[in-house]
Design a protein around this motif. Sequence first.
Motif, PDB file in Angstrom:
ATOM      1  N   ILE A 180       7.948 -75.813 -10.365  1.00  0.00           N
ATOM      2  CA  ILE A 180       7.448 -76.266  -9.068  1.00  0.00           C
ATOM      3  C   ILE A 180       6.844 -75.066  -8.353  1.00  0.00           C
ATOM      4  O   ILE A 180       7.542 -74.096  -8.051  1.00  0.00           O
ATOM      5  CB  ILE A 180       8.561 -76.867  -8.198  1.00  0.00           C
ATOM      6  CG1 ILE A 180       9.292 -77.984  -8.939  1.00  0.00           C
ATOM      7  CG2 ILE A 180       7.981 -77.390  -6.883  1.00  0.00           C
ATOM      8  CD1 ILE A 180      10.532 -78.489  -8.203  1.00  0.00           C
ATOM      9  N   LEU A 181       5.553 -75.136  -8.081  1.00  0.00           N
ATOM     10  CA  LEU A 181       4.850 -74.056  -7.411  1.00  0.00           C
ATOM     11  C   LEU A 181       4.371 -74.484  -6.036  1.00  0.00           C
ATOM     12  O   LEU A 181       4.134 -75.671  -5.789  1.00  0.00           O
ATOM     13  CB  LEU A 181       3.646 -73.613  -8.243  1.00  0.00           C
ATOM     14  CG  LEU A 181       3.949 -72.989  -9.607  1.00  0.00           C
ATOM     15  CD1 LEU A 181       2.653 -72.779 -10.387  1.00  0.00           C
ATOM     16  CD2 LEU A 181       4.707 -71.681  -9.452  1.00  0.00           C
ATOM     17  N   GLY A 182       4.206 -73.511  -5.166  1.00  0.00           N
ATOM     18  CA  GLY A 182       3.526 -73.715  -3.904  1.00  0.00           C
ATOM     19  C   GLY A 182       2.184 -73.007  -3.956  1.00  0.00           C
ATOM     20  O   GLY A 182       1.776 -72.463  -4.988  1.00  0.00           O
ATOM     21  N   MET A 183       1.486 -72.999  -2.831  1.00  0.00           N
ATOM     22  CA  MET A 183       0.174 -72.345  -2.762  1.00  0.00           C
ATOM     23  C   MET A 183      -0.053 -71.852  -1.346  1.00  0.00           C
ATOM     24  O   MET A 183       0.137 -72.587  -0.374  1.00  0.00           O
ATOM     25  CB  MET A 183      -0.930 -73.337  -3.149  1.00  0.00           C
ATOM     26  CG  MET A 183      -2.336 -72.755  -3.100  1.00  0.00           C
ATOM     27  SD  MET A 183      -3.583 -74.028  -3.444  1.00  0.00           S
ATOM     28  CE  MET A 183      -3.423 -75.070  -1.959  1.00  0.00           C
ATOM     29  N   GLY A 184      -0.456 -70.601  -1.227  1.00  0.00           N
ATOM     30  CA  GLY A 184      -0.750 -70.036   0.075  1.00  0.00           C
ATOM     31  C   GLY A 184      -2.168 -70.341   0.524  1.00  0.00           C
ATOM     32  O   GLY A 184      -3.012 -70.784  -0.265  1.00  0.00           O
ATOM     33  N   GLU A 185      -2.441 -70.091   1.787  1.00  0.00           N
ATOM     34  CA  GLU A 185      -3.781 -70.321   2.333  1.00  0.00           C
ATOM     35  C   GLU A 185      -4.822 -69.447   1.649  1.00  0.00           C
ATOM     36  O   GLU A 185      -6.019 -69.770   1.642  1.00  0.00           O
ATOM     37  CB  GLU A 185      -3.787 -70.052   3.841  1.00  0.00           C
ATOM     38  CG  GLU A 185      -2.835 -70.926   4.652  1.00  0.00           C
ATOM     39  CD  GLU A 185      -3.232 -72.391   4.676  1.00  0.00           C
ATOM     40  OE1 GLU A 185      -4.409 -72.694   4.396  1.00  0.00           O
ATOM     41  OE2 GLU A 185      -2.368 -73.240   4.964  1.00  0.00           O
ATOM     42  N   ASP A 186      -4.380 -68.331   1.062  1.00  0.00           N
ATOM     43  CA  ASP A 186      -5.300 -67.435   0.349  1.00  0.00           C
ATOM     44  C   ASP A 186      -5.432 -67.793  -1.124  1.00  0.00           C
ATOM     45  O   ASP A 186      -6.106 -67.088  -1.885  1.00  0.00           O
ATOM     46  CB  ASP A 186      -4.838 -65.985   0.490  1.00  0.00           C
ATOM     47  CG  ASP A 186      -3.442 -65.747  -0.096  1.00  0.00           C
ATOM     48  OD1 ASP A 186      -2.778 -66.738  -0.494  1.00  0.00           O
ATOM     49  OD2 ASP A 186      -3.013 -64.586  -0.145  1.00  0.00           O
ATOM     50  N   GLY A 187      -4.781 -68.866  -1.537  1.00  0.00           N
ATOM     51  CA  GLY A 187      -4.863 -69.286  -2.933  1.00  0.00           C
ATOM     52  C   GLY A 187      -3.883 -68.592  -3.851  1.00  0.00           C
ATOM     53  O   GLY A 187      -3.985 -68.718  -5.066  1.00  0.00           O
ATOM     54  N   HIS A 188      -2.888 -67.884  -3.289  1.00  0.00           N
ATOM     55  CA  HIS A 188      -1.883 -67.288  -4.169  1.00  0.00           C
ATOM     56  C   HIS A 188      -0.857 -68.343  -4.565  1.00  0.00           C
ATOM     57  O   HIS A 188      -0.675 -69.350  -3.872  1.00  0.00           O
ATOM     58  CB  HIS A 188      -1.200 -66.078  -3.511  1.00  0.00           C
ATOM     59  CG  HIS A 188      -0.079 -66.408  -2.585  1.00  0.00           C
ATOM     60  ND1 HIS A 188      -0.239 -66.576  -1.216  1.00  0.00           N
ATOM     61  CD2 HIS A 188       1.247 -66.599  -2.809  1.00  0.00           C
ATOM     62  CE1 HIS A 188       0.924 -66.842  -0.657  1.00  0.00           C
ATOM     63  NE2 HIS A 188       1.848 -66.875  -1.614  1.00  0.00           N
ATOM     64  N   THR A 189      -0.196 -68.113  -5.673  1.00  0.00           N
ATOM     65  CA  THR A 189       0.919 -68.945  -6.093  1.00  0.00           C
ATOM     66  C   THR A 189       1.957 -68.052  -6.737  1.00  0.00           C
ATOM     67  O   THR A 189       1.610 -66.992  -7.270  1.00  0.00           O
ATOM     68  CB  THR A 189       0.464 -70.061  -7.058  1.00  0.00           C
ATOM     69  OG1 THR A 189       1.510 -71.021  -7.215  1.00  0.00           O
ATOM     70  CG2 THR A 189       0.068 -69.516  -8.418  1.00  0.00           C
ATOM     71  N   ALA A 190       3.232 -68.468  -6.681  1.00  0.00           N
ATOM     72  CA  ALA A 190       4.326 -67.529  -6.963  1.00  0.00           C
ATOM     73  C   ALA A 190       4.048 -66.301  -6.101  1.00  0.00           C
ATOM     74  O   ALA A 190       3.708 -66.447  -4.923  1.00  0.00           O
ATOM     75  CB  ALA A 190       4.429 -67.244  -8.451  1.00  0.00           C
ATOM     76  N   SER A 191       4.159 -65.084  -6.645  1.00  0.00           N
ATOM     77  CA  SER A 191       3.709 -63.914  -5.885  1.00  0.00           C
ATOM     78  C   SER A 191       2.522 -63.257  -6.581  1.00  0.00           C
ATOM     79  O   SER A 191       2.388 -62.037  -6.623  1.00  0.00           O
ATOM     80  CB  SER A 191       4.857 -62.915  -5.690  1.00  0.00           C
ATOM     81  OG  SER A 191       5.693 -63.313  -4.619  1.00  0.00           O
ATOM     82  N   LEU A 192       1.647 -64.081  -7.107  1.00  0.00           N
ATOM     83  CA  LEU A 192       0.396 -63.616  -7.691  1.00  0.00           C
ATOM     84  C   LEU A 192      -0.659 -63.661  -6.588  1.00  0.00           C
ATOM     85  O   LEU A 192      -1.358 -64.655  -6.398  1.00  0.00           O
ATOM     86  CB  LEU A 192       0.018 -64.491  -8.889  1.00  0.00           C
ATOM     87  CG  LEU A 192       1.061 -64.507 -10.019  1.00  0.00           C
ATOM     88  CD1 LEU A 192       0.693 -65.531 -11.080  1.00  0.00           C
ATOM     89  CD2 LEU A 192       1.222 -63.111 -10.634  1.00  0.00           C
ATOM     90  N   PHE A 193      -0.729 -62.576  -5.828  1.00  0.00           N
ATOM     91  CA  PHE A 193      -1.585 -62.487  -4.646  1.00  0.00           C
ATOM     92  C   PHE A 193      -2.956 -61.920  -5.006  1.00  0.00           C
ATOM     93  O   PHE A 193      -3.051 -60.943  -5.748  1.00  0.00           O
ATOM     94  CB  PHE A 193      -0.949 -61.569  -3.596  1.00  0.00           C
ATOM     95  CG  PHE A 193       0.182 -62.166  -2.825  1.00  0.00           C
ATOM     96  CD1 PHE A 193      -0.030 -62.783  -1.603  1.00  0.00           C
ATOM     97  CD2 PHE A 193       1.482 -62.102  -3.313  1.00  0.00           C
ATOM     98  CE1 PHE A 193       1.019 -63.321  -0.878  1.00  0.00           C
ATOM     99  CE2 PHE A 193       2.535 -62.641  -2.600  1.00  0.00           C
ATOM    100  CZ  PHE A 193       2.303 -63.256  -1.377  1.00  0.00           C
ATOM    101  N   PRO A 194      -4.015 -62.484  -4.440  1.00  0.00           N
ATOM    102  CA  PRO A 194      -5.342 -61.920  -4.699  1.00  0.00           C
ATOM    103  C   PRO A 194      -5.506 -60.512  -4.147  1.00  0.00           C
ATOM    104  O   PRO A 194      -6.353 -59.762  -4.627  1.00  0.00           O
ATOM    105  CB  PRO A 194      -6.289 -62.913  -4.002  1.00  0.00           C
ATOM    106  CG  PRO A 194      -5.455 -63.617  -2.986  1.00  0.00           C
ATOM    107  CD  PRO A 194      -4.074 -63.681  -3.575  1.00  0.00           C
ATOM    108  N   CYS A 195      -4.674 -60.144  -3.177  1.00  0.00           N
ATOM    109  CA  CYS A 195      -4.787 -58.825  -2.565  1.00  0.00           C
ATOM    110  C   CYS A 195      -4.052 -57.736  -3.331  1.00  0.00           C
ATOM    111  O   CYS A 195      -4.186 -56.550  -2.991  1.00  0.00           O
ATOM    112  CB  CYS A 195      -4.232 -58.886  -1.136  1.00  0.00           C
ATOM    113  SG  CYS A 195      -2.445 -59.208  -1.075  1.00  0.00           S
ATOM    114  N   SER A 196      -3.288 -58.074  -4.335  1.00  0.00           N
ATOM    115  CA  SER A 196      -2.404 -57.090  -4.965  1.00  0.00           C
ATOM    116  C   SER A 196      -3.062 -56.437  -6.180  1.00  0.00           C
ATOM    117  O   SER A 196      -3.764 -57.093  -6.954  1.00  0.00           O
ATOM    118  CB  SER A 196      -1.082 -57.735  -5.382  1.00  0.00           C
ATOM    119  OG  SER A 196      -1.285 -58.616  -6.472  1.00  0.00           O
ATOM    120  N   ARG A 197      -2.816 -55.171  -6.359  1.00  0.00           N
ATOM    121  CA  ARG A 197      -3.384 -54.444  -7.497  1.00  0.00           C
ATOM    122  C   ARG A 197      -2.745 -54.894  -8.810  1.00  0.00           C
ATOM    123  O   ARG A 197      -3.278 -54.619  -9.884  1.00  0.00           O
ATOM    124  CB  ARG A 197      -3.218 -52.942  -7.308  1.00  0.00           C
ATOM    125  CG  ARG A 197      -1.778 -52.451  -7.289  1.00  0.00           C
ATOM    126  CD  ARG A 197      -1.715 -50.939  -7.134  1.00  0.00           C
ATOM    127  NE  ARG A 197      -0.337 -50.438  -7.144  1.00  0.00           N
ATOM    128  CZ  ARG A 197       0.409 -50.274  -6.065  1.00  0.00           C
ATOM    129  NH1 ARG A 197      -0.086 -50.578  -4.872  1.00  0.00           N
ATOM    130  NH2 ARG A 197       1.642 -49.807  -6.151  1.00  0.00           N
TER     131      ARG A 197
END
Length: 229
Positions: free
Chosen positions: A128-145
Amino acid sequence: MQLHHYTDSAALNHDFARQLVSILTDAIANRGQAYLVVSGGRTPTALFNTLSQAELAWDKVTVLLADERFVPVDSADSNERLVKTHLLQANASAANFISLYAGAATAEQAIAAISARLKALPAFDAVILGMGEDGHTASLFPCSRELTAGLAADASAVLAVNPTSAPHQRISLSLPRLLNSRQIFLHLVGPGKLEVLNKAQATNDVASMPIRAIIQQPDVDVAVMYAAN
């Protein structure tokens, strides 16, 4: 990907819990154990409360998180604390739980201990996943290196993440570990989340919206469980 649209969250949670119980029951019947991956945040708490009451051989179910903030388990920001408060109660108190937290100075230093806990796990039965307003899911963030490493086909099961747009270091399951599942659910509530989902479907740049790596892959069924309120 299939979008399931419910009249409200109560209807969604009722049907979602029913589907999860069916999946977990089948898994127990087929291999003696079931494996459920859940996400934190406000959205799933009512679902957890409903699911905790389900009649199920919970002692044969193993629960773990898709991601965790690198904070002590008694912190208000801990996903583990949320799961133990809302899901691992009532009937579900008999479930097994695998923590994504380990005491260390940094998330990177905790990875070895956490990886060892996950090493022997088979394919998950439901994620079961969620989704952030930035399109991240789990802690796979677009902002992270660390995103490229987390999305790589040969990624380790778990990685440390340092988001620049959210507080706390994170521990996250990688994309290939999340996709090693029989069924994936994306749990969304609110019209804003539907707008983000529509944006994610429009193009295929996973670096800008990592959720695309989940909803656009062809190998694992993805069911979007959505209610406007």
